[in-house]
Design a protein around this motif. Structure first.
Motif, mmCIF file in Angstrom:
data_model
loop_
_atom_site.group_PDB
_atom_site.id
_atom_site.type_symbol
_atom_site.label_atom_id
_atom_site.label_comp_id
_atom_site.label_asym_id
_atom_site.label_seq_id
_atom_site.Cartn_x
_atom_site.Cartn_y
_atom_site.Cartn_z
ATOM 1 N N ASN A 163 73.449 22.905 -18.064
ATOM 2 C CA ASN A 163 73.381 23.668 -16.827
ATOM 3 C C ASN A 163 72.718 25.028 -17.069
ATOM 4 O O ASN A 163 71.898 25.480 -16.269
ATOM 5 N N GLU A 164 73.063 25.662 -18.194
ATOM 6 C CA GLU A 164 72.436 26.938 -18.544
ATOM 7 C C GLU A 164 70.938 26.778 -18.740
ATOM 8 O O GLU A 164 70.143 27.600 -18.262
ATOM 9 N N LEU A 165 70.533 25.703 -19.446
ATOM 10 C CA LEU A 165 69.105 25.450 -19.672
ATOM 11 C C LEU A 165 68.371 25.218 -18.348
ATOM 12 O O LEU A 165 67.247 25.685 -18.159
ATOM 13 N N LYS A 166 69.027 24.497 -17.434
ATOM 14 C CA LYS A 166 68.408 24.224 -16.135
ATOM 15 C C LYS A 166 68.248 25.517 -15.336
ATOM 16 O O LYS A 166 67.207 25.761 -14.734
ATOM 17 N N GLU A 167 69.284 26.362 -15.357
ATOM 18 C CA GLU A 167 69.226 27.623 -14.611
ATOM 19 C C GLU A 167 68.161 28.566 -15.167
ATOM 20 O O GLU A 167 67.549 29.319 -14.416
ATOM 21 N N LYS A 168 67.933 28.511 -16.473
ATOM 22 C CA LYS A 168 66.912 29.356 -17.097
ATOM 23 C C LYS A 168 65.508 28.769 -16.906
ATOM 24 O O LYS A 168 64.524 29.403 -17.250
ATOM 25 N N GLY A 169 65.440 27.556 -16.383
ATOM 26 C CA GLY A 169 64.146 26.927 -16.150
ATOM 27 C C GLY A 169 63.550 26.280 -17.385
ATOM 28 O O GLY A 169 62.362 25.965 -17.416
ATOM 29 N N MET A 170 64.372 26.039 -18.401
ATOM 30 C CA MET A 170 63.872 25.450 -19.648
ATOM 31 C C MET A 170 63.779 23.931 -19.569
ATOM 32 O O MET A 170 63.047 23.324 -20.339
ATOM 33 N N ILE A 171 64.526 23.317 -18.648
ATOM 34 C CA ILE A 171 64.425 21.878 -18.438
ATOM 35 C C ILE A 171 64.304 21.622 -16.939
ATOM 36 O O ILE A 171 64.761 22.421 -16.120
ATOM 37 N N THR A 172 63.708 20.495 -16.599
ATOM 38 C CA THR A 172 63.527 20.147 -15.192
ATOM 39 C C THR A 172 64.811 19.540 -14.640
ATOM 40 O O THR A 172 65.731 19.189 -15.390
ATOM 41 N N GLU A 173 64.846 19.397 -13.325
ATOM 42 C CA GLU A 173 66.006 18.792 -12.661
ATOM 43 C C GLU A 173 66.197 17.347 -13.130
ATOM 44 O O GLU A 173 67.328 16.896 -13.343
ATOM 45 N N GLU A 174 65.078 16.646 -13.305
ATOM 46 C CA GLU A 174 65.146 15.250 -13.758
ATOM 47 C C GLU A 174 65.702 15.152 -15.175
ATOM 48 O O GLU A 174 66.550 14.305 -15.463
ATOM 49 N N GLU A 175 65.224 16.020 -16.063
ATOM 50 C CA GLU A 175 65.726 16.033 -17.440
ATOM 51 C C GLU A 175 67.206 16.379 -17.462
ATOM 52 O O GLU A 175 67.979 15.810 -18.225
#
Length: 164
Positions: free
Chosen positions: A10-22
């Protein structure tokens, strides 16, 4: 359930490091729902690799086909990491069983080789069926009694799933 992994994702997603699909794929895997998130391509690869295992049975009908057909199937889709590893599993067993057959053939002169050859045929059928079932389930594992001529990476299927 691995809540710590989900929090990190969730942290990685919020930082934009991974996509929603990933994020969705990794979250499903972390929560143990990876069986339901199989893509059609994953299922096709598993079915193809299962057929590659079963193709060894052609050798009981026409002796040379037991290794030619799996070889052709392996070469056709070798660029896929999962199928490549399953091809290595199949050929580790083909080479191993050929060596075992030569030893059994030499022992025919002591009569025990005849019984060992029959046992090798039965064991081969059992191992091929088990290997095909495991391939369909997404498991990469050498057959029992198989000599490792090719190095098997059991994590190749999951590594292929993780690539965006």
């Amino acid at each position: 359930m691995d809540l710590e992994k989900v929090e990190k994702l969730n942290e990685l997603k919020e930082k934009g490091m991974i996509t929603e699909e990933e994020y969705a794929k990794a979250k499903a895997k972390a929560l143990g729902a990876s069986g339901s998130s199989d893509t059609p391509a994953d299922l096709d690869n598993r079915t193809y690799s299962m057929l590659m295992h079963f193709a060894q049975l052609c050798g009981f009908i026409l002796p040379m086909c037991g290794w030619i057909v799996p070889l052709i199937l392996w070469i056709i889709k070798r660029e896929d990491p999962y199928i490549n590893e399953q091809g290595k599993v199949v050929f580790n067993w083909i080479i191993s069983s050929f060596i075992y057959f030569i030893i059994c053939f030499i022992l025919w002169f002591i009569v025990i080789g005849i019984f060992l050859t029959i046992a090798l045929g039965i064991v081969s059928i059992i191992f091929i069926v088990i290997g095909a079932i495991r391939a369909k389930d997404g498991v990469i594992q050498n057959y029992p009694m198989s000599i490792s001529f090719f190095t098997i990476d059991p994590d190749a299927a999951s590594a292929a799933d993780d690539t965006p």
